[in-house]
Design a protein around this motif. Structure first.
Motif, short mmCIF file in Angstrom:
data_model
loop_
_atom_site.label_atom_id
_atom_site.label_comp_id
_atom_site.label_asym_id
_atom_site.label_seq_id
_atom_site.Cartn_x
_atom_site.Cartn_y
_atom_site.Cartn_z
N GLU A 205 -5.08 0.02 -14.74
CA GLU A 205 -4.08 -0.99 -14.38
C GLU A 205 -3.06 -0.42 -13.40
N ARG A 206 -2.61 0.80 -13.61
CA ARG A 206 -1.61 1.40 -12.71
C ARG A 206 -2.18 1.57 -11.31
N TYR A 207 -3.43 2.00 -11.22
CA TYR A 207 -4.04 2.18 -9.91
C TYR A 207 -4.33 0.85 -9.24
N ILE A 208 -4.73 -0.14 -10.01
CA ILE A 208 -5.00 -1.46 -9.43
C ILE A 208 -3.71 -2.08 -8.92
N ARG A 209 -2.63 -1.93 -9.66
CA ARG A 209 -1.35 -2.46 -9.20
C ARG A 209 -0.89 -1.76 -7.92
N ASN A 210 -1.13 -0.47 -7.83
CA ASN A 210 -0.80 0.24 -6.60
C ASN A 210 -1.61 -0.31 -5.43
N ALA A 211 -2.90 -0.50 -5.65
CA ALA A 211 -3.76 -1.04 -4.60
C ALA A 211 -3.27 -2.42 -4.15
N ALA A 212 -2.98 -3.29 -5.11
CA ALA A 212 -2.52 -4.63 -4.77
C ALA A 212 -1.20 -4.60 -4.02
N ASP A 213 -0.32 -3.69 -4.40
CA ASP A 213 0.98 -3.57 -3.73
C ASP A 213 0.82 -3.14 -2.28
N HIS A 214 -0.28 -2.50 -1.96
CA HIS A 214 -0.54 -2.05 -0.59
C HIS A 214 -1.49 -2.98 0.17
N LEU A 493 1.28 9.19 2.81
CA LEU A 493 1.94 8.51 3.92
C LEU A 493 0.94 7.67 4.70
N ARG A 494 -0.34 8.07 4.68
CA ARG A 494 -1.38 7.27 5.35
C ARG A 494 -1.52 5.90 4.69
N TRP A 495 -1.38 5.86 3.39
CA TRP A 495 -1.50 4.61 2.65
C TRP A 495 -0.31 3.70 2.93
N GLU A 496 0.88 4.29 3.04
CA GLU A 496 2.06 3.52 3.39
C GLU A 496 1.95 2.95 4.80
N VAL A 497 1.46 3.74 5.73
CA VAL A 497 1.33 3.29 7.12
C VAL A 497 0.27 2.19 7.23
N PHE A 498 -0.81 2.29 6.46
CA PHE A 498 -1.82 1.24 6.52
C PHE A 498 -1.25 -0.08 6.01
N ARG A 499 -0.40 -0.02 5.00
CA ARG A 499 0.26 -1.24 4.54
C ARG A 499 1.10 -1.84 5.67
N GLU A 500 1.73 -1.00 6.47
CA GLU A 500 2.49 -1.50 7.61
C GLU A 500 1.59 -2.24 8.59
N ALA A 501 0.37 -1.75 8.78
CA ALA A 501 -0.59 -2.44 9.66
C ALA A 501 -0.87 -3.84 9.14
N LEU A 502 -1.05 -3.98 7.82
CA LEU A 502 -1.31 -5.29 7.24
C LEU A 502 -0.09 -6.20 7.35
#
Length: 562
Positions: A205-214, A493-502
């Motif tokens: 659940e914690r990992y899925i919530r992280n994925a959804a948040d991004h 930081l790569r994951w944060e930047v990819f969220r910025e792309a979305l």
């Protein structure tokens, strides 16, 4: 920039700068930006001390403090930063330490003498209504954010002030369908918990919530252990949501309790689409996936590498299982949001076996969407894959033929010229894909490595904090975007930047709703020729990309009369 007796210096930088310990940041300082309500905005404060500081404290003051978090940008080792023929656009090609994990600030952070490090500042902006209730909040407001550094005795070392102007509009919901392959077995292995034990469910659940948040809104759902990146003849740890009991040679009973719990958990976390795992092996659809069942009171594998895809035994199994799966999907009300695979990455040489496997599934699943990662347009022309997912370096023929719906993906093979998110690539090359997807009308994005913490072919587990290249197989950054923290995911930081792309896509969709798509494209293409934003040709510098997003935000404000 502030300095104290030439012993401590700071620089305010955008989220697109990678701060290496052994070099001063080359990018220009950035001390202001714009965003929309409900957007997650980030910037960095880089620092260097001429002396060691054992426990430095970082403080933030801002009207946005309730929505602000600070993290330390850590360093990860890379033994394989590139393949043998990198293009000129890489930051570095040598093995070494690369900025990547974002560690929570706990008891302060250390300053190493002479080394550049950075603090990652994240502002998860609230809704427009909540924002306008803040002190100083109004339809369009500029909020100061002060970041201060103090030594062990509480003496101020230096700091920076950033100004974030929030435009009077909310970022709309994401339309792009986005899946990052979620490896439930890697979580169980890394934390030493039993598959689908209560401890495992909590971590999932914690990992899925992280994925959804991004921005992940589709999740790989392991009906049976996904036959992905598995050595021929080998197997991955069992993560099977479907309970199977074999009563006779070809008589099965199925238990959907785990799948029901999975669907409920995903929905509560924000997942909208379900990507059911492949029902045939990768690279050719020649075999059945690993399936375990209770037989005479004992659990045993009943299908796997020893099972030919077209075998009568597996066909009879599917003929019993798939109708019950369809009934479950209908009962759950997720028919329109359910997607299926046959086999990953088929090519023309696999045409016969893929066609046979597809027909076995279509007998029962003809009413559902099928999609597949493939890069050969000739294979798509055979009509076997309704929704192709070509790699971003093979997408041009699909665009030229007007294929719709169309997705794209990238992985290790997309290491030249196109967007990707390896450690050694600049962050602008990670984020540019948002503008590319929007301009070309691509409706979905797939990546295979949300949390693949094994070596290639899943032969053994790795410590992702030490081994970042899947055992020397893929450039660092390909196999995962989150690290396994003690209690759950640690972002990169790569994951944060990819969220910025979305988020860039979502901002463009808002502008499109106000002015039309052609006008939206014209705003960010300002100064470029129309053909200068393809998947392989695009501006490579962070300044242009940051400027493009600023123009989008200002155009939204103008359209709204703000």
């Amino acid at each position: 920039m502030e300095a104290t007796a030439a012993t401590f210096e700071t620089r305010c930088l955008s989220s697109l700068t990678k701060v290496f310990a052994d070099a001063a940041p080359a990018d220009r300082p950035v001390q202001r930006g714009t965003a929309l309500w409900k957007e997650t905005y980030a910037f960095q404060v880089a620092y260097r001390s001429s002396r060691a500081i054992g426990r430095m404290q970082i403080a933030a003051q801002s009207p946005l403090a309730p929505y602000l978090s600070l993290r330390e940008v850590g360093l990860s080792p890379s033994e394989l930063p590139t393949l043998e023929n990198p293009d000129p656009g890489y930051l570095r090609t040598a093995p070494g330490l690369y900025p990547d994990p974002l560690y929570p600030l706990e008891d302060g952070i250390r300053a190493f003498p002479g080394q550049w490090r950075s603090v990652w500042v994240t502002i998860a902006l609230p809704t427009r209504a909540e924002g306008e209730a803040l002190p100083g909040g109004k339809s369009q407001a500029a909020f100061p954010i002060e970041i201060a550094f103090e030594d062990e005795e509480g003496a101020r070392l230096g700091g920076e002030t950033f100004s974030l102007t929030v435009i009077s509009a909310e970022l709309p919901e994401q339309k792009l369908i986005h899946t990052e392959w979620f490896h439930a077995d890697c979580i169980a292995t890394q934390y030493g918990v039993g598959a689908f034990s209560e401890e495992h469910w909590l971590l999932l659940e914690r990992y899925i919530r992280n994925a959804a948040d991004h921005g992940v809104n589709m999740l790989l759902t392991p009906l049976f252990t996904p036959p992905l990146d598995t050595a021929v003849g080998g197997e991955r740890p069992t993560v099977q949501l479907i309970g199977v009991t074999r009563l006779g040679e070809d008589d099965y009973r199925f238990d959907f309790a785990r799948l029901e719990r999975w669907v409920r958990m995903c929905r509560e976390a924000g997942i909208r689409y379900f990507e059911f795992s492949h029902l045939f092996t990768q690279w050719g659809a020649k075999h059945a996936p690993k399936i375990v069942a209770t037989v005479n009171g004992e659990e045993q594998r009943i299908f796997g590498w020893e099972t030919d895809a077209g075998s009568e035994a597996y066909r009879r199994f599917l003929d019993q299982f798939l109708p019950e799966l369809v009934r479950f999907i209908e009962t759950q009300g997720i028919g329109e949001s359910s997607y299926f695979h046959v086999s990953d990455e088929p090519s023309l040489e696999h045409l016969g076996s893929y066609r046979q496997a597809r027909e076995l599934l279509r007998r029962h699943l003809s009413g559902f969407k099928f999609f597949e990662a493939l890069s050969d347009y000739a294979f798509y022309e055979q009509g076997l894959v309704p929704t192709p997912v070509p790699a971003n370096n093979h997408i041009e023929p699909f665009l030229e033929h007007g294929v719709e719906p169309l997705w794209t993906y990238y992985c290790v093979g997309q290491h030249r010229d196109v967007s990707n998110r390896f450690f050694s690539l600049p962050s602008a090359r990670n984020r540019i894909i948002g503008l590319q997807l929007y301009k070309h009308g691509v409706q979905g994005f797939l990546h295979w490595g949300f949390n693949f913490w094994y070596t290639q072919y899943s032969i053994r587990a790795v410590d992702p904090f030490r081994v970042t290249d899947a055992g020397g197989a893929f450039p660092s950054g390909d196999a995962f975007v989150v690290y396994p923290g003690a209690e759950g995911p640690i972002d990169s930081l790569r994951w944060e930047v990819f969220r910025e792309a979305l988020q860039d896509i979502r901002a463009l969709e808002l502008l499109e709703s106000l002015r039309g798509k052609e006008a939206a494209i014209a705003v960010f293409m300002q100064g470029l020729e129309q053909g200068e934003l393809t998947f392989s040709q695009y501006p490579a510098d962070a300044e242009w990309l940051l400027g493009a997003r600023e123009r989008i935000n200002l155009a939204i404000a103008e359209a709204l009369g703000a």
